[in-house]
Design a protein around this motif. Structure first.
Motif, PDB file in Angstrom:
ATOM      1  N   ARG A 253      25.007 -21.619  23.171  1.00 58.93           N
ATOM      2  CA  ARG A 253      24.429 -20.509  23.836  1.00 58.93           C
ATOM      3  C   ARG A 253      24.040 -20.778  25.366  1.00 58.93           C
ATOM      4  O   ARG A 253      23.958 -20.046  26.182  1.00 58.93           O
ATOM      5  CB  ARG A 253      23.135 -19.979  23.319  1.00 58.93           C
TER       6      ARG A 253
ATOM      7  N   CYS B 175      13.923 -23.609   6.372  1.00 59.95           N
ATOM      8  CA  CYS B 175      14.722 -22.467   6.395  1.00 59.95           C
ATOM      9  C   CYS B 175      16.246 -22.892   7.151  1.00 59.95           C
ATOM     10  O   CYS B 175      16.939 -22.043   7.090  1.00 59.95           O
ATOM     11  CB  CYS B 175      14.264 -21.226   6.740  1.00 59.95           C
ATOM     12  N   HIS B 176      16.182 -23.620   8.022  1.00 60.19           N
ATOM     13  CA  HIS B 176      17.291 -23.863   8.970  1.00 60.19           C
ATOM     14  C   HIS B 176      17.763 -25.252   8.879  1.00 60.19           C
ATOM     15  O   HIS B 176      17.009 -26.406   8.973  1.00 60.19           O
ATOM     16  CB  HIS B 176      16.897 -23.475  10.366  1.00 60.19           C
TER      17      HIS B 176
ATOM     18  N   SER C 233      11.041  -9.660  10.412  1.00 55.22           N
ATOM     19  CA  SER C 233      11.762 -10.736  10.078  1.00 55.22           C
ATOM     20  C   SER C 233      11.078 -11.653   8.951  1.00 55.22           C
ATOM     21  O   SER C 233      10.043 -11.670   8.653  1.00 55.22           O
ATOM     22  CB  SER C 233      11.502 -11.557  11.435  1.00 55.22           C
TER      23      SER C 233
ATOM     24  N   MET D  32      11.117 -14.664   8.986  1.00 51.67           N
ATOM     25  CA  MET D  32      10.517 -15.928   9.744  1.00 51.67           C
ATOM     26  C   MET D  32       9.138 -15.886  10.143  1.00 51.67           C
ATOM     27  O   MET D  32       8.799 -14.855  10.738  1.00 51.67           O
ATOM     28  CB  MET D  32      11.470 -16.293  11.200  1.00 51.67           C
TER      29      MET D  32
ATOM     30  N   TYR E  68      14.204 -15.953  25.211  1.00 49.13           N
ATOM     31  CA  TYR E  68      14.401 -15.436  23.606  1.00 49.13           C
ATOM     32  C   TYR E  68      14.107 -16.358  22.670  1.00 49.13           C
ATOM     33  O   TYR E  68      13.470 -16.208  21.859  1.00 49.13           O
ATOM     34  CB  TYR E  68      16.079 -15.127  23.897  1.00 49.13           C
TER      35      TYR E  68
ATOM     36  N   CYS F  57      10.428 -26.268  10.178  1.00 47.98           N
ATOM     37  CA  CYS F  57      11.706 -25.138  10.156  1.00 47.98           C
ATOM     38  C   CYS F  57      12.671 -25.654   9.454  1.00 47.98           C
ATOM     39  O   CYS F  57      13.700 -24.893   9.073  1.00 47.98           O
ATOM     40  CB  CYS F  57      12.119 -25.351  11.649  1.00 47.98           C
TER      41      CYS F  57
HETATM   42  C1  HEC Z   1      10.903 -18.804   5.938  1.00 45.87           C
HETATM   43  C2  HEC Z   1      12.103 -19.079   6.601  1.00 45.87           C
HETATM   44  C3  HEC Z   1      12.200 -19.555   8.145  1.00 45.87           C
HETATM   45  C4  HEC Z   1      11.371 -20.488   8.854  1.00 45.87           C
HETATM   46  C5  HEC Z   1      10.316 -21.518   8.042  1.00 45.87           C
HETATM   47  C6  HEC Z   1      11.958 -20.628  10.078  1.00 45.87           C
HETATM   48  N1  HEC Z   1      12.821 -19.449  10.346  1.00 45.87           N
HETATM   49 FE1  HEC Z   1      13.763 -19.139  12.045  1.00 45.87          FE
HETATM   50  N2  HEC Z   1      14.834 -17.829  10.896  1.00 45.87           N
HETATM   51  C7  HEC Z   1      14.892 -17.271   9.679  1.00 45.87           C
HETATM   52  C8  HEC Z   1      15.566 -16.281   9.640  1.00 45.87           C
HETATM   53  C9  HEC Z   1      15.785 -15.412   8.057  1.00 45.87           C
HETATM   54  C10 HEC Z   1      16.041 -15.826  10.706  1.00 45.87           C
HETATM   55  C11 HEC Z   1      17.282 -14.683  10.825  1.00 45.87           C
HETATM   56  C12 HEC Z   1      16.555 -13.652  10.776  1.00 45.87           C
HETATM   57  C13 HEC Z   1      16.106 -13.086  12.107  1.00 45.87           C
HETATM   58  O1  HEC Z   1      16.370 -13.411  13.107  1.00 45.87           O
HETATM   59  O2  HEC Z   1      14.710 -12.867  12.136  1.00 45.87           O
HETATM   60  C14 HEC Z   1      15.834 -16.857  11.814  1.00 45.87           C
HETATM   61  C15 HEC Z   1      16.085 -16.908  12.652  1.00 45.87           C
HETATM   62  C16 HEC Z   1      15.802 -17.914  13.716  1.00 45.87           C
HETATM   63  C17 HEC Z   1      16.493 -17.878  15.017  1.00 45.87           C
HETATM   64  C18 HEC Z   1      17.470 -16.854  15.840  1.00 45.87           C
HETATM   65  C19 HEC Z   1      18.894 -17.590  15.597  1.00 45.87           C
HETATM   66  C20 HEC Z   1      19.506 -16.677  16.474  1.00 45.87           C
HETATM   67  O3  HEC Z   1      20.998 -17.128  16.406  1.00 45.87           O
HETATM   68  O4  HEC Z   1      19.504 -16.084  17.264  1.00 45.87           O
HETATM   69  C21 HEC Z   1      15.833 -19.119  15.672  1.00 45.87           C
HETATM   70  C22 HEC Z   1      15.993 -19.601  16.964  1.00 45.87           C
HETATM   71  C23 HEC Z   1      14.910 -19.677  14.775  1.00 45.87           C
HETATM   72  N3  HEC Z   1      14.938 -18.824  13.532  1.00 45.87           N
HETATM   73  C24 HEC Z   1      14.321 -20.620  14.714  1.00 45.87           C
HETATM   74  C25 HEC Z   1      13.413 -21.355  14.116  1.00 45.87           C
HETATM   75  C26 HEC Z   1      12.595 -22.507  14.352  1.00 45.87           C
HETATM   76  C27 HEC Z   1      12.656 -23.195  15.637  1.00 45.87           C
HETATM   77  C28 HEC Z   1      11.580 -22.781  13.281  1.00 45.87           C
HETATM   78  C29 HEC Z   1      10.460 -23.609  13.053  1.00 45.87           C
HETATM   79  C30 HEC Z   1       9.541 -23.488  14.219  1.00 45.87           C
HETATM   80  C31 HEC Z   1      12.012 -21.593  12.374  1.00 45.87           C
HETATM   81  N4  HEC Z   1      12.925 -20.799  12.822  1.00 45.87           N
HETATM   82  C32 HEC Z   1      11.587 -21.325  10.989  1.00 45.87           C
HETATM   83  C33 HEC Z   1      13.859 -17.561   8.808  1.00 45.87           C
HETATM   84  C34 HEC Z   1      12.935 -18.908   9.169  1.00 45.87           C
END
Ligand code: HEC
Length: 237
Positions: free
Chosen positions: A171, A147-148, A195, A197, A180, A144
């Motif tokens: 939240r 990206c975050h 997305s 993600m 969610y 994770c």
């Molecule tokens: C390749 C990049 C990428 C990876 C790897 C990734 N994410 Fe994301 N994530 C994003 C993007 C871009 C968004 C915003 C757009 C969307 O919500 O689809 C997002 C949105 C989110 C959100 C929503 C945030 C909100 O404020 O509602 C959560 C929760 C989240 N990610 C958790 C995770 C977790 C936990 C992992 C690992 C298991 C992960 N992400 C891995 C790109 C990534």
């Protein structure tokens, strides 16, 4: 092609409170002049697929299946801007794929969640002769942090996705927030059709329902360092 990263980033951010930035980026994207370079060979979808397959080595041919799905086909064909009907179709299909842990608990152990969130194991593309890139006896991780931002004391993170630091603190942990968060991790495209993600749950994907619940806890548990300035609650700051 040059506009694509902008459009995708704008779309990715569209569901977030970052909407003003997203629309600024979208405006910017509309005004980019794509330079025309004469004399380059034309590349068909078929050539492209062939080049991709030649460039990467997979241990198991089934791994290719992860790269092809009806959803990705629609997102690719529409430059991640599906029609309302296509978006509805994607959301319905992707929502159906979500499986919950047998225990019924969508929030697991945040300490294990920290481990899965950091771990880069799983789905890696190796090279001939380096077949142990993904040891099948080792559970997959989620990476994770690629990206975050999450735990603010974690040494590095990418920023393709929004910061998740203080995620639970901001939240709360109502059932709706827990569901969610679980759904978002299990199948991001069930909430945002194209997305960026990755989808983490499901047979062709990386994580088990229990691992998704552990990561949900990592984001939401009040004890998690994500919600405590990088310190597990109760430890000296
Ligand atoms: C390749 C990049 C990428 C990876 C790897 C990734 N994410 Fe994301 N994530 C994003 C993007 C871009 C968004 C915003 C757009 C969307 O919500 O689809 C997002 C949105 C989110 C959100 C929503 C945030 C909100 O404020 O509602 C959560 C929760 C989240 N990610 C958790 C995770 C977790 C936990 C992992 C690992 C298991 C992960 N992400 C891995 C790109 C990534």
């Amino acid at each position: 092609m040059t506009t694509r990263p902008f459009l995708r980033l704008a779309l990715a951010a569209a569901l977030l409170p970052l909407a003003p930035i997203a629309s600024a980026l979208a405006d910017e994207a509309q005004h980019v002049d794509i330079p025309k370079i004469e004399g380059l060979p034309k590349i068909t979808e078929k050539d492209f697929s062939k080049a991709i397959r030649k460039s990467f080595y997979v241990n198991n041919p089934h791994e290719w299946e992860r790269f092809y799905s009806k959803t990705l086909e629609i997102c690719n064909a529409t430059d991640s801007q599906p029609s309302a009907a296509q978006a509805q179709e994607i959301i319905q299909r992707e929502t159906k794929s979500i499986v919950y842990p047998k225990s019924g608990k969508l929030m697991g152990d945040w300490k294990l969640g920290a481990k899965w969130a950091e771990d880069v194991h799983g789905g890696r593309i190796g090279y001939p002769g380096f077949k142990d890139a993904d040891d099948p006896s080792h559970p997959n991780g989620a990476n994770c942090y690629a990206c975050h931002a999450m735990d603010p004391k974690f040494p590095q993170h990418g920023n393709m996705g929004p910061s998740l630091t203080d995620y639970g603190k901001l939240r709360g942990t109502t059932d709706a927030v827990i569901k969610y968060t679980y759904d978002k991790i299990y199948n991001s495209k069930s909430l945002n059709p194209c997305s960026l993600m990755p989808r983490y749950g499901g047979p062709k994907h990386l994580l088990t329902p229990e691992q998704v619940a552990d990561i949900t806890a990592y984001l939401l548990d009040p004890q998690s360092p994500v919600n405590n300035g990088g310190n597990p609650a109760g430890q000296a700051k």
